[in-house]
Design an enzyme around this catalytic site. Structure first.
Site, short mmCIF file in Angstrom:
data_model
loop_
_atom_site.label_atom_id
_atom_site.label_comp_id
_atom_site.label_asym_id
_atom_site.label_seq_id
_atom_site.Cartn_x
_atom_site.Cartn_y
_atom_site.Cartn_z
N GLY A 100 36.42 44.90 37.23
CA GLY A 100 37.33 45.61 38.12
C GLY A 100 38.37 46.42 37.39
O GLY A 100 39.23 47.05 38.01
N HIS A 101 38.31 46.40 36.05
CA HIS A 101 39.33 47.08 35.24
C HIS A 101 38.76 48.27 34.46
O HIS A 101 39.35 48.73 33.50
CB HIS A 101 39.96 46.11 34.26
CG HIS A 101 40.59 44.91 34.90
ND1 HIS A 101 41.64 45.02 35.79
CD2 HIS A 101 40.31 43.59 34.80
CE1 HIS A 101 41.99 43.80 36.21
NE2 HIS A 101 41.19 42.93 35.63
N HIS A 132 45.90 42.27 38.57
CA HIS A 132 45.14 41.65 39.66
C HIS A 132 45.94 41.68 40.96
O HIS A 132 45.57 41.02 41.92
CB HIS A 132 44.78 40.20 39.32
CG HIS A 132 44.07 40.05 38.01
ND1 HIS A 132 44.49 39.19 37.02
CD2 HIS A 132 42.95 40.65 37.54
CE1 HIS A 132 43.67 39.27 35.99
NE2 HIS A 132 42.73 40.16 36.28
#
Length: 332
Positions: free
Chosen positions: A56-57, A219
């Site tokens: 997700g990064h 996050h």
């Protein structure tokens, strides 16, 4: 939720497969575990450099796989640590006979799983040493740096550690260079909107239409405070006021500045932030030796930016300038 996905529970596997196919000239996807490695790894005689973290990064973490950066990356689920088995296979893939430097962020799951993987590697005769990034100033007060998260400063740690390994440094020298890099690095983020984890299907936190979160984590972890959104120049000033006193950064220092978007902030806006942030440093007599502006460490489609500053000495300058040929980080 509008996303280019198939099954929300398979996004990480399908992403890893697509990445390996798209960049097959530089990397390969291991069959033993969810790990991306340099195509030519292990490089005999070179210290292996490994990292890992939740997905997700992008382009972190796998986008920094390549010559002069990292040799193998353990891949976790969205915002979730890779399992110990993935770190273990990353160590094996990177080990060229002179040990492995594991350079990663300060998150409880990562620390626990790396420690387990180090024991597994040790049983195989592979020496692994660690540096844990903790550059996120707002996540813990000064004096409790060991509790701070690792954020975009990890990129500069990988750059420095990877360069030292590429130049033939031994394991202790690679670890020392990477630790010097992160010890001299400070970061903070500002969030303007949440992101949506595909398997959840809804925003992972809420911000009002005119709110921003100062000190937000990658996050979506809470920052210092929520407040009414400010103009770009005021946000840059706020970031400087938090980052610069913490090391501290002083008149006459040479620094590297990295401003990373969090996923959906246009590059245009990042340069507007840099315009003011750079001027603040210049006015304080701090010399910007090198700058990076772009989407280097994101959080899915979160709007916002991370500000990172690393204080440089002659060794760090040399390593920062060293060529790199990673998938998403090329430097001649």
């Amino acid at each position: 939720m509008k996303k280019f996905i198939n099954d929300p529970n398979k996004v990480v596997d399908e992403m890893a497969e697509g990445f390996a196919i798209a960049h097959s000239d530089k990397v390969r996807l291991l069959t033993e575990a969810r790990v991306i490695a340099r195509k030519d790894a292990p490089v005999k005689g070179k210290v292996g450099v490994v990292t890992g973290g939740g997905s997700g990064h992008k382009p972190a973490f796998i986008g920094y796989t390549g010559k002069g950066m990292v040799d193998a990356v353990a891949i976790g689920e969205i915002f979730t640590s890779p399992p110990a088995n993935a770190f273990y296979h990353a160590f094996k893939a990177a080990d060229g006979g002179n040990g492995v430097a594991c350079l990663y962020g300060n998150y409880a799951g990562d620390v626990m799983n790396v420690d387990m993987a180090v024991e597994m590697a040790d049983a195989d005769g592979i020496t692994v040493k660690q540096v844990i990034a903790n550059d996120d100033v707002p996540s813990a007060p000064k004096g409790s740096e060991d509790k701070r998260r690792g954020v975009a400063g990890e990129i500069l740690m990988w750059k420095i550690g990877g360069a030292k390994a590429d130049k033939g440094g031994n394991l202790d020298e690679v670890i020392a260079a990477a630790k010097k890099a992160i010890d001299n690095t400070r970061s903070m983020g500002v969030g303007l909107s949440p992101c949506i984890i595909p398997a959840v299907g809804k925003p992972n936190f809420t911000l009002g239409e005119n709110e921003m979160e100062v000190g937000i984590g990658h996050h979506g972890e809470p920052g210092i405070k929520k407040m009414e959104i400010k103009p770009a120049d005021e946000i840059a000033q706020m970031a400087a006021d938090i980052i610069l006193p913490d090391l501290p950064f002083n008149t006459g220092d040479d620094v590297c500045v990295l401003i990373s978007g969090l996923g959906s902030t246009p590059l245009m806006e990042l340069y507007i932030l840099y315009r003011r942030f750079g001027k603040i440093l210049s006015d304080k007599g701090i010399n910007i030796y090198k700058s990076y502006v772009g989407n280097y460490f994101t959080s899915l489609e979160m709007a916002g930016a991370t500000f990172t500053v690393m204080k440089l000495d002659d060794e760090l300058k040399e390593l920062l300038d060293h060529p790199a040929d990673a998938v998403h980080f090329k430097q001649l």
